[in-house]
Scaffold this motif. Structure first.
Motif, short mmCIF file in Angstrom:
data_model
loop_
_atom_site.label_atom_id
_atom_site.label_comp_id
_atom_site.label_asym_id
_atom_site.label_seq_id
_atom_site.Cartn_x
_atom_site.Cartn_y
_atom_site.Cartn_z
N ARG A 195 0.84 -1.21 0.00
CA ARG A 195 0.00 0.00 0.00
C ARG A 195 0.87 1.25 0.00
NH1 ARG A 195 -1.83 3.96 -0.59
NH2 ARG A 195 -3.77 4.95 0.14
N ILE A 196 1.94 1.25 0.77
CA ILE A 196 2.86 2.39 0.79
C ILE A 196 3.46 2.61 -0.59
CG2 ILE A 196 5.07 3.23 1.69
CD1 ILE A 196 4.34 1.75 4.33
N VAL A 197 3.94 1.53 -1.19
CA VAL A 197 4.57 1.63 -2.51
C VAL A 197 3.58 2.15 -3.54
CG1 VAL A 197 5.58 0.29 -4.41
CG2 VAL A 197 6.36 -0.08 -2.06
N ALA A 198 2.37 1.66 -3.50
CA ALA A 198 1.36 2.12 -4.46
C ALA A 198 1.10 3.61 -4.32
CB ALA A 198 0.06 1.33 -4.28
N GLY A 199 1.09 4.10 -3.09
CA GLY A 199 0.83 5.51 -2.86
C GLY A 199 1.96 6.42 -3.28
N ILE A 200 3.17 6.00 -2.98
CA ILE A 200 4.33 6.87 -3.22
C ILE A 200 4.88 6.75 -4.64
CG2 ILE A 200 6.22 5.30 -2.53
CD1 ILE A 200 7.37 7.63 -0.86
N LEU A 201 4.49 5.70 -5.35
CA LEU A 201 5.09 5.40 -6.65
C LEU A 201 5.05 6.55 -7.65
CD1 LEU A 201 6.55 3.26 -8.33
CD2 LEU A 201 4.31 2.40 -9.06
N PRO A 202 3.93 7.25 -7.82
CA PRO A 202 3.95 8.37 -8.79
C PRO A 202 4.96 9.45 -8.43
CG PRO A 202 1.70 7.76 -8.21
CD PRO A 202 2.59 7.03 -7.26
N TYR A 203 5.15 9.68 -7.15
CA TYR A 203 6.13 10.67 -6.69
C TYR A 203 7.55 10.19 -7.01
CZ TYR A 203 2.35 12.80 -3.96
OH TYR A 203 1.17 13.41 -3.56
N VAL A 204 7.78 8.89 -6.82
CA VAL A 204 9.11 8.34 -7.10
C VAL A 204 9.39 8.34 -8.60
CG1 VAL A 204 10.64 6.38 -6.79
CG2 VAL A 204 9.03 6.98 -4.98
N GLU A 205 8.37 8.10 -9.39
CA GLU A 205 8.56 8.16 -10.84
C GLU A 205 9.05 9.55 -11.25
OE1 GLU A 205 5.81 5.93 -13.55
OE2 GLU A 205 4.56 5.92 -11.73
N ARG A 206 8.46 10.57 -10.66
CA ARG A 206 8.91 11.94 -10.97
C ARG A 206 10.33 12.18 -10.46
NH1 ARG A 206 3.29 12.89 -10.03
NH2 ARG A 206 3.57 13.42 -7.84
N LEU A 207 10.66 11.58 -9.32
CA LEU A 207 12.01 11.70 -8.78
C LEU A 207 13.03 11.06 -9.73
CD1 LEU A 207 13.80 12.48 -6.29
CD2 LEU A 207 13.38 10.16 -5.45
N VAL A 208 12.69 9.89 -10.25
CA VAL A 208 13.58 9.21 -11.19
C VAL A 208 13.74 10.06 -12.46
CG1 VAL A 208 13.83 7.17 -12.67
CG2 VAL A 208 13.09 6.91 -10.30
N ALA A 209 12.65 10.65 -12.92
CA ALA A 209 12.74 11.53 -14.09
C ALA A 209 13.66 12.70 -13.82
CB ALA A 209 11.34 12.01 -14.49
N SER A 210 13.58 13.26 -12.62
CA SER A 210 14.48 14.38 -12.25
C SER A 210 15.93 13.93 -12.23
CB SER A 210 14.09 14.92 -10.87
OG SER A 210 12.81 15.49 -10.87
N ALA A 211 16.17 12.72 -11.73
CA ALA A 211 17.54 12.19 -11.70
C ALA A 211 18.07 11.99 -13.12
CB ALA A 211 17.57 10.88 -10.92
N ARG A 212 17.23 11.48 -14.01
CA ARG A 212 17.64 11.30 -15.40
C ARG A 212 17.97 12.65 -16.04
NH1 ARG A 212 19.64 6.52 -16.09
NH2 ARG A 212 18.17 4.78 -16.23
N ALA A 213 17.11 13.61 -15.78
CA ALA A 213 17.31 14.94 -16.38
C ALA A 213 18.61 15.57 -15.85
CB ALA A 213 16.13 15.84 -16.06
N ALA A 214 18.88 15.38 -14.56
CA ALA A 214 20.09 15.95 -13.97
C ALA A 214 21.35 15.32 -14.52
CB ALA A 214 20.05 15.78 -12.45
N ALA A 215 21.21 14.07 -14.99
CA ALA A 215 22.38 13.34 -15.48
C ALA A 215 22.72 13.71 -16.93
CB ALA A 215 22.13 11.83 -15.39
N GLN A 216 21.83 14.40 -17.59
CA GLN A 216 22.08 14.74 -19.00
C GLN A 216 23.13 15.84 -19.15
OE1 GLN A 216 18.66 15.08 -21.67
NE2 GLN A 216 17.39 14.31 -20.04
#
Length: 202
Positions: A181-202
């Protein structure tokens, strides 16, 4: 050079190294490794096509002060992004909210100095601490998120706290189903975090 599409989630050359920095809720207290938050979050991200490694940097019993003391060796230099999940043990000990505020401020300051994308996971005070304590403690997380310009997942235990069916016998730590349940709730936020990490790595 071929470009990847951040919005679609999937792959790049190297996995995003995401560190889950927290207490027993992150560590997976009394659960098999595969049923803990870090493992289940990694599995959920991979199921959506993300090439991510989630590092479990949770230590059961840690207050914000204890986590700050181990900051340098708990968050490796090659971390691409960090989830900060701390404060529950400060609250359970009835520590003045100014203490976690100070420690979390230092943790976020150090992460900002590293230029690492952060997701702050909020915590809420138990009602038995009284209205004034609840107000002061609960306000820490929105305050810090605004001050440091980081995204906030308002309550890490959303949908789990107070639900007997999703907590272990102690009433404090989630079962494997609670972690889901925790993972399901936080997952969209983490997806955006991963996108930010990818963008920062460019």
């Amino acid at each position: 050079m071929a470009m990847f599409t951040i919005a679609s989630g999937p792959a790049a050359a190297a996995p995003v190294r995401l560190v889950a920095f927290g207490d027993s809720l992150t560590a997976g207290y009394n659960l098999p490794t595969a049923s803990g938050f870090a493992a289940k979050l990694e599995a959920a991200l991979k199921a959506k096509g993300y090439d991510v490694t989630v590092v479990n940097a949770g230590v059961s019993g840690d207050t914000t002060a204890a986590a700050l003391a181990r900051f340098d060796w708990s968050i490796p230099k090659d971390a691409d992004a960090v989830i900060v999940e701390l404060g529950a043990n400060d609250m359970l000990r009835g520590l003045d909210p100014d203490i976690p505020l100070k420690n979390l401020t230092e943790i976020l300051t150090r992460l900002k100095a590293r230029d690492v994308p952060v997701l702050l996971a909020g915590m809420r005070a138990a009602p038995n601490f009284g209205v004034d304590y609840q107000r002061r403690f609960d306000a820490l997380y929105p305050q810090l998120a605004a001050e440091f310009g980081v995204p906030l997942y308002p309550f890490f235990l959303e949908g789990v706290a107070g639900n007997r069916g999703l907590n272990q016998r102690d009433g404090l730590h989630p079962t494997a189903a609670g972690v889901d349940r925790i993972v399901a709730g936080i997952l969209p936020y983490v997806e955006r975090l991963v996108a930010s990490a990818r963008a920062a790595a460019q």
